[in-house]
Scaffold this motif. Sequence first.
Motif, PDB file in Angstrom:
ATOM      1  N   CYS A   1      -3.043  14.885  -8.703  1.00  0.00           N
ATOM      2  CA  CYS A   1      -2.097  13.835  -9.068  1.00  0.00           C
ATOM      3  C   CYS A   1      -2.800  12.485  -9.050  1.00  0.00           C
ATOM      4  O   CYS A   1      -3.705  12.272  -8.253  1.00  0.00           O
ATOM      5  CB  CYS A   1      -0.935  13.805  -8.078  1.00  0.00           C
ATOM      6  SG  CYS A   1      -0.101  15.399  -7.905  1.00  0.00           S
ATOM      7  N   THR A   2      -2.377  11.594  -9.908  1.00  0.00           N
ATOM      8  CA  THR A   2      -2.954  10.257  -9.945  1.00  0.00           C
ATOM      9  C   THR A   2      -2.316   9.388  -8.867  1.00  0.00           C
ATOM     10  O   THR A   2      -1.273   9.730  -8.331  1.00  0.00           O
ATOM     11  CB  THR A   2      -2.742   9.618 -11.331  1.00  0.00           C
ATOM     12  OG1 THR A   2      -1.345   9.582 -11.599  1.00  0.00           O
ATOM     13  CG2 THR A   2      -3.449  10.417 -12.412  1.00  0.00           C
ATOM     14  N   LYS A   3      -2.945   8.257  -8.564  1.00  0.00           N
ATOM     15  CA  LYS A   3      -2.462   7.407  -7.475  1.00  0.00           C
ATOM     16  C   LYS A   3      -1.680   6.189  -7.946  1.00  0.00           C
ATOM     17  O   LYS A   3      -1.305   5.359  -7.142  1.00  0.00           O
ATOM     18  CB  LYS A   3      -3.641   6.949  -6.618  1.00  0.00           C
ATOM     19  CG  LYS A   3      -4.262   8.083  -5.839  1.00  0.00           C
ATOM     20  CD  LYS A   3      -5.305   7.576  -4.889  1.00  0.00           C
ATOM     21  CE  LYS A   3      -5.862   8.735  -4.085  1.00  0.00           C
ATOM     22  NZ  LYS A   3      -6.765   8.314  -3.051  1.00  0.00           N
ATOM     23  N   GLU A   4      -1.436   6.063  -9.236  1.00  0.00           N
ATOM     24  CA  GLU A   4      -0.692   4.891  -9.709  1.00  0.00           C
ATOM     25  C   GLU A   4       0.761   4.963  -9.263  1.00  0.00           C
ATOM     26  O   GLU A   4       1.258   6.023  -8.934  1.00  0.00           O
ATOM     27  CB  GLU A   4      -0.787   4.762 -11.241  1.00  0.00           C
ATOM     28  CG  GLU A   4       0.260   5.535 -12.026  1.00  0.00           C
ATOM     29  CD  GLU A   4       0.001   7.017 -12.247  1.00  0.00           C
ATOM     30  OE1 GLU A   4       0.768   7.635 -12.983  1.00  0.00           O
ATOM     31  OE2 GLU A   4      -0.956   7.570 -11.682  1.00  0.00           O
TER      32      GLU A   4
ATOM     33  N   GLY B   1       2.046   9.622 -10.474  1.00  0.00           N
ATOM     34  CA  GLY B   1       1.541  10.669  -9.577  1.00  0.00           C
ATOM     35  C   GLY B   1       1.432  12.035 -10.216  1.00  0.00           C
ATOM     36  O   GLY B   1       0.694  12.239 -11.163  1.00  0.00           O
ATOM     37  N   CYS B   2       2.217  12.998  -9.727  1.00  0.00           N
ATOM     38  CA  CYS B   2       2.202  14.376 -10.229  1.00  0.00           C
ATOM     39  C   CYS B   2       3.100  14.556 -11.450  1.00  0.00           C
ATOM     40  O   CYS B   2       3.134  15.624 -12.033  1.00  0.00           O
ATOM     41  CB  CYS B   2       2.641  15.340  -9.125  1.00  0.00           C
ATOM     42  SG  CYS B   2       1.531  15.362  -7.716  1.00  0.00           S
ATOM     43  N   HIS B   3       3.852  13.540 -11.814  1.00  0.00           N
ATOM     44  CA  HIS B   3       4.752  13.577 -12.979  1.00  0.00           C
ATOM     45  C   HIS B   3       5.696  14.778 -12.906  1.00  0.00           C
ATOM     46  O   HIS B   3       5.906  15.481 -13.899  1.00  0.00           O
ATOM     47  CB  HIS B   3       3.950  13.575 -14.285  1.00  0.00           C
ATOM     48  CG  HIS B   3       3.162  12.322 -14.472  1.00  0.00           C
ATOM     49  ND1 HIS B   3       3.688  11.199 -15.036  1.00  0.00           N
ATOM     50  CD2 HIS B   3       1.881  12.003 -14.135  1.00  0.00           C
ATOM     51  CE1 HIS B   3       2.765  10.241 -15.061  1.00  0.00           C
ATOM     52  NE2 HIS B   3       1.658  10.708 -14.512  1.00  0.00           N
TER      53      HIS B   3
END
Length: 198
Positions: free
Chosen positions: A135-138, A163-165
């Motif tokens: 997952c991204t950290k935005e 994140g994990c959308h």
Amino acid sequence: MSALRTRGLIGATLVLAVLGFAAACGTENASSPPAAQPTDTPITPSLSPTPSGTPSMDCPETITAVRTATDKVVWGQGVATSAFHPVSVTICQFDAQAAGQDYATVKTKRDGKQATELFALVNAAKPVAKKPSICTKELGPTYVLRFTDNDRGVLSFTAEAFGCHRLVATSLEGQGKPGMLPAPRQVTAELTKSLGLR
């Protein structure tokens, strides 16, 4: 009598002066706490943060309740597409920094064709068998999509635009509604774009 009175007043004055000086300066005993020193910084009372948003019939849950329901969903279970037939949808948007007892700060309603089109975007996302691990950290908003049908049934999804959308069905309310929720999936770019349009 005057000399005696004067000596008594001088003695009393000296005692008061010595006691006053000792009280103002403190003692040199290392075990006692230091006296308070003046400071230039004003002291302001700390205020506890107030929750953002307000509860409503359309968006009744806090971000904590939304995240708890989203975290409980079992990945890899559920139907691939939902047979639910929405006539309207309420979109509850939580700020990226929402926490604790914060409520949705933006509420949008879509009826008829717009609700059907949004539901089609939710159904079009492919089910995901395992919970996303990369997952991204935005930061970004969290949406709760509350689809309503003609029988006043409500199918709720949580959609994370960061994140994990995650895109997960969290509840299906109403009499005679099928018990099987749609399988968890991930938010698509098309769905994110549609949610951004108010």
